[in-house]
Design an enzyme around this catalytic site. Sequence first.
Site, mmCIF file in Angstrom:
data_model
loop_
_atom_site.group_PDB
_atom_site.id
_atom_site.type_symbol
_atom_site.label_atom_id
_atom_site.label_comp_id
_atom_site.label_asym_id
_atom_site.label_seq_id
_atom_site.Cartn_x
_atom_site.Cartn_y
_atom_site.Cartn_z
ATOM 1 N N GLU A 33 0.858 -1.198 0.000
ATOM 2 C CA GLU A 33 0.000 0.000 0.000
ATOM 3 C C GLU A 33 0.887 1.239 0.000
ATOM 4 O O GLU A 33 1.769 1.368 0.844
ATOM 5 C CB GLU A 33 -0.916 -0.010 1.235
ATOM 6 N N LEU A 38 -3.772 2.399 5.734
ATOM 7 C CA LEU A 38 -4.436 1.290 5.042
ATOM 8 C C LEU A 38 -5.912 1.647 4.805
ATOM 9 O O LEU A 38 -6.435 2.599 5.373
ATOM 10 C CB LEU A 38 -4.333 0.019 5.891
ATOM 11 N N HIS A 441 -42.837 -6.139 16.024
ATOM 12 C CA HIS A 441 -43.582 -4.896 15.932
ATOM 13 C C HIS A 441 -43.208 -4.002 17.096
ATOM 14 O O HIS A 441 -43.141 -4.486 18.230
ATOM 15 C CB HIS A 441 -45.093 -5.183 15.981
#
Length: 462
Positions: A33, A38, A441
């Site tokens: 990278e 990162l 509910h």
Amino acid sequence: MSDYDVIIIGSGPGGYVAAIRCAQLGLKTACVEGRETLGGTCLNVGCIPSKALLHASHMLHEAEHNFAEMGLKGKSPSVDWPQMLKYKQSTIDTNTKGIEFLFKKNKIDWIKGWATIPEAGKVKVGDDVHNAKNIIIASGSEPAQLKGVEVDEKIVVSSTGALELGKVPKKLVVIGAGVIGLELGSVYARLGSEVTVIEYLDHITPGMDSEVSRQFQKMLTKQGLEFIMGAAVQQTEATKSKAKVTYKLRSDDSEHTLDADVVLLATGRRPFVDGLGLDALDITMTDRGQIAVNDQWETSVKGIYAIGDVIEGPMLAHKAEDEGMAAAEQIAGKHGHVNYSVIPGVIYTHPEVANVGETEETLKKAGRAYKVGKFSFMGNARAKANFSGDGFVKLLADKETDRILGCHIIGPSAGDLIHEVCVAMEFGASAQDLAMTCHAHPTYSEAVREAALACGDGAIHM
Ligand code: NAI
């Protein structure tokens, strides 16, 4: 120089997830990278920071519009922009550090720098050449350019610049009514900018179910966003503090201009493969500049794989993650799998918009017989209590077999609700299966069940 079973190029959601899965499967793994942290575009300048700004600006919107009615009195908060940017940065930092921790935990080496592949089996970073039995390219994407529009990341910005503007612009012009333009456009509209979106097509969010797309545009217009549809942006001219946008209406070819303090270019992204040396390797590319792969994510060169935004398919972090895991499993001798027909898409505006599977348009085009079960959030008690009655759930099922084919939701927490439909689709469930599943509910999820009931004998609360 070191020897690895797998070297992954890029640490975005595709790359870092592939690295972790490779390590979990016992492969000696490194991830290259070049950024200082990162996480790739998603964590550093994409999904995560934009969600922080969406959250903060939504809180402001709630305070301004709904607090008084709920009996919450007091002055509305004002925007402390530098502090909001700090909050956004802290969200990025916790996430990027989290990946660093996961790399250490899984004994994955982070090779810092930008990678080139001099030949199959080798990855060069700076002066060091590392051996890798397998290479996974996960180098992501970058904003696509538009002729006549020069991005300086100050006045004319891509999504990256839009996430760290010096101040909230008075006038923001957004080029492109896709996901990026609408998410960031609604952030700034809530923070007080006058936002105008210029879109080439006659509808927003290409590819989305057209009923949802129309409803979505209406809601955004109600929130203050202005739309200029059927207009092709020709050029932008920027000075130190302003810009002029020139566009042509497709209906009559007439030319118009708009002034802006900031212009956001959001007309798509393209695969980022610069500097990898793919030409010299003779890797086959598609005519859209993507790396061509087979159904095991292997490129035309043996031992070199590619996943995520650099290959075909929707440019989505979660699609890249799934491919990352699957490619790792292939390399480890297992059978990686991605079900491309069940990949959800979410737009994190308020309300959220989410979809999975077929749309009515794709079903009609394929000549398939289908039925529609629709339920409005106006019939959902929880949504009404939370000022979220606008929107609906639309479930599409096969007319004969009742098997669920797709789902489109615009409404509260749509991005979370969509997943029960994804799971149902993975298991080949029918609308009736969903309708017969007890839903608690009062929850927003009941609206999904009601849409499933509407595919059969009828919804109850409509
Ligand atoms: P997009 O492809 O979603 O939308 C671009 C829009 O720009 C289209 O509607 C197109 O018709 C329009 N356009 C193109 N040229 C134009 C012109 N000259 N004048 C006016 N309009 C023009 O691209 P976007 O929003 O930049 O996103 C890029 C990628 O990033 C997408 O694949 C998207 O899925 C992904 N993404 C996903 C997110 C999410 O899942 N929530 C968030 C951000 C990005």
